[in-house]
Design a protein around this motif. Structure first.
Motif, PDB file in Angstrom:
ATOM      1  N   ARG A 292      11.296   0.000   4.421  1.00 55.11           N
ATOM      2  CA  ARG A 292      10.038   0.203   3.697  1.00 55.11           C
ATOM      3  C   ARG A 292       9.960   1.623   3.134  1.00 55.11           C
ATOM      4  N   SER A 295      12.077   1.846  -0.028  1.00 55.49           N
ATOM      5  CA  SER A 295      11.396   1.174  -1.137  1.00 55.49           C
ATOM      6  C   SER A 295      10.218   2.005  -1.643  1.00 55.49           C
ATOM      7  N   SER A 296       9.454   2.575  -0.718  1.00 58.91           N
ATOM      8  CA  SER A 296       8.270   3.355  -1.105  1.00 58.91           C
ATOM      9  C   SER A 296       8.646   4.634  -1.846  1.00 58.91           C
ATOM     10  N   GLN A 299       9.605   3.722  -5.383  1.00 57.29           N
ATOM     11  CA  GLN A 299       8.418   3.437  -6.182  1.00 57.29           C
ATOM     12  C   GLN A 299       7.681   4.734  -6.540  1.00 57.29           C
ATOM     13  N   ARG A 345      -4.619   1.483   5.011  1.00 56.30           N
ATOM     14  CA  ARG A 345      -4.785   0.425   4.012  1.00 56.30           C
ATOM     15  C   ARG A 345      -3.742  -0.672   4.221  1.00 56.30           C
ATOM     16  N   ASP A 346      -3.978  -1.834   3.592  1.00 53.86           N
ATOM     17  CA  ASP A 346      -3.012  -2.933   3.675  1.00 53.86           C
ATOM     18  C   ASP A 346      -1.683  -2.546   3.037  1.00 53.86           C
ATOM     19  N   SER A 347      -1.734  -1.658   2.055  1.00 55.39           N
ATOM     20  CA  SER A 347      -0.506  -1.252   1.360  1.00 55.39           C
ATOM     21  C   SER A 347       0.297  -0.231   2.149  1.00 55.39           C
ATOM     22  N   ASP A 348      -0.295   0.355   3.189  1.00 53.36           N
ATOM     23  CA  ASP A 348       0.413   1.312   4.031  1.00 53.36           C
ATOM     24  C   ASP A 348       1.170   0.562   5.130  1.00 53.36           C
ATOM     25  N   VAL A 349       2.016   1.296   5.853  1.00 52.23           N
ATOM     26  CA  VAL A 349       2.850   0.668   6.870  1.00 52.23           C
ATOM     27  C   VAL A 349       2.722   1.424   8.183  1.00 52.23           C
ATOM     28  N   THR A 363       1.401   5.256   1.272  1.00 52.65           N
ATOM     29  CA  THR A 363       2.085   5.111  -0.017  1.00 52.65           C
ATOM     30  C   THR A 363       1.141   5.332  -1.191  1.00 52.65           C
ATOM     31  N   ASN A 364       1.771   5.600  -2.334  1.00 55.10           N
ATOM     32  CA  ASN A 364       1.045   5.711  -3.603  1.00 55.10           C
ATOM     33  C   ASN A 364      -0.130   6.689  -3.515  1.00 55.10           C
TER      34      ASN A 364
END
Length: 440
Positions: A292, A295-296, A299, A345-349, A363-364
């Motif tokens: 992950r 990938s992050s 991105q 957030r859901d987008s975090d890991v 992320t982001n």
């Protein structure tokens, strides 16, 4: 392997070949469609069985003085007239063709005197014909046996087998198709095969067949591929499918062999779960977390955004484990995982990478200060007491924060910087966070 339709046609041809010569003889010699068989031994019985099933030939009787002869028994079962004397039989039957299956040529002469020489088949000619009949019957029995075996295999295999025409209409299915899709077999016959497909395959299938029949070009025939099926109850499920084209009587058909691979997919998912997730907290493990991160970071490079890694080590966990036991320790780790997910957030890991070490990947990010806010939120959440079987405990969290693209330039740098910052937080008194500083 010979298919069922071909077998049936071969057997029909076998039966017709056995009588076609006789039928032509009847017509050529103008003795009508009546046949008299002389001799009820094996040869006579064979002729009787063949001719009795032929609609254009009528067995008018069988002649033999031995009432126990096999042909006599066959005649009784079929209500065919039985005679012990040829003269009497000819008187009763009248105009007919006589098959003399005995070795007595005098009987052929007697018959020829009544129906003419052209109306009698006997001697070597009859023996040859009987041999042909015997061989054809043996072939027919073998074909029926092969057909029965083929039917049994098709009926009992676990794979679904379906044949369709060039318009996509279902012609035949085996019982497994009904079991896989939840239909009765007769509910599917005549339906379009797209009935068993979810969208978008359902809407595309007919045009695919049309294009293939027009151009002969297709990339799905003759190979296994994974597709989705649609059960009668609306459930979409994974299938393995192999489709081949076949010709019958000059017409094109398609036969598909299908296998429900739901259990296999579930097993694969279970294996992936075991390989990529921590089995206690069900958070991603070290392997998946590194994937992950890669990938992050890729991105972030494309979107010109930032990524923050929070390296979390629990303060006081060993004491809880030693004093309250491993069950309490395990419960505490599970609760930590839940609280981490509530803070991001859901987008975090969030991941557990070993022992009492956790990581969070934000992320982001367009404002790097968000990482410090989340770190404080996590520390506050983990400081709250955890209760298990009447016992209560609490732990703290030392958090190291590193960011990409600065100061870290890749995954290894990011992990190294966050780990170093985490130890700085511990050395500064624990239960706090520390941010990795850019190197000058």
């Amino acid at each position: 392997m010979i298919d069922m339709e071909t077998l049936t046609r071969l057997m029909e041809c076998t039966r017709l070949d056995a009588v076609s010569w006789t039928r032509r003889g009847l017509m050529d010699n103008q003795h009508g469609d009546r046949v008299l068989i002389v001799g009820a031994g094996a040869g006579g019985a064979a002729f009787l069985d063949v001719f009795a099933d032929e609609h254009l030939i009528h067995v008018a009787g069988i002649v033999d003085s031995n009432e126990n002869a096999v042909g006599i028994q066959h005649a009784k079962a079929r209500d065919i007239p039985i005679f012990t004397d040829l003269e009497t039989a000819l008187d009763c039957v009248g105009k007919c063709m006589v098959f003399n299956m005995t070795n007595d040529d005098d009987l052929s002469d007697v018959a020829a005197g009544r129906v003419g020489a052209g109306g009698v088949i006997g001697g070597k000619e009859a023996k040859l014909f009987w041999q042909i009949i015997s061989r054809l019957q043996t072939t027919q029995e073998e074909l029926w046996e092969n057909q029965s075996r083929l039917k049994a295999v098709i009926h009992n295999v676990c794979e679904g087998i379906v044949t369709i025409d060039t318009k996509g209409k279902i012609e035949n299915v085996n019982p497994a198709i009904g079991q896989i899709f939840g239909y009765q077999q007769d509910e599917l016959i005549g339906q379009n095969i797209s009935l068993l497909m979810p969208e978008p395959q359902k809407g595309l299938h007919d045009s695919y067949i049309h294009n293939y029949m027009r151009t002969g070009e297709g990339n799905v025939l003759g190979r296994y591929r994974e597709v989705s099926g649609l059960r009668q109850n609306g459930e979409v499920f994974p299938l393995e499918l192999n489709v081949n084209e076949m010709k019958l009587a000059g017409e094109d058909h398609f036969v598909g062999i299908l296998r429900d691979i739901s259990e296999r997919k579930e097993a694969e998912e279970t294996m992936a779960q075991l390989a990529l997730y921590d089995q206690l907290t069900m958070l991603p493990n070290r392997t998946l977390f590194y994937e992950r991160m890669e990938s992050s970071l890729s991105q972030a490079q494309r979107t010109k955004s930032s990524v923050a890694l929070l390296f979390i080590d629990l303060d006081g966990f060993k004491s809880v484990n030693d004093t309250l036991g491993h069950d309490m320790g395990d419960h505490l780790l599970v609760e930590v995982g839940k609280r981490l997910l509530q803070c991001i957030r859901d987008s975090d890991v969030a991941a557990r990478i070993g022992g009492d070490e956790f990581t969070v990947l934000l992320t982001n990010l367009h404002d790097i200060d968000v990482a410090a806010v989340i770190a404080n939120k996590i520390i506050h959440a983990l400081n709250q007491p955890v209760t298990f079987k009447g016992n209560s405990c609490h732990v703290g969290a030392s958090i190291g924060i590193a960011t990409y693209p600065s100061p870290a330039s890749d995954v290894d740098d990011l992990v190294k910087e966050a780990d170093t910052a985490m130890y700085e937080a511990k050395n500064a008194g624990k239960n706090r966070y520390s941010i990795a500083k850019p190197t000058m």
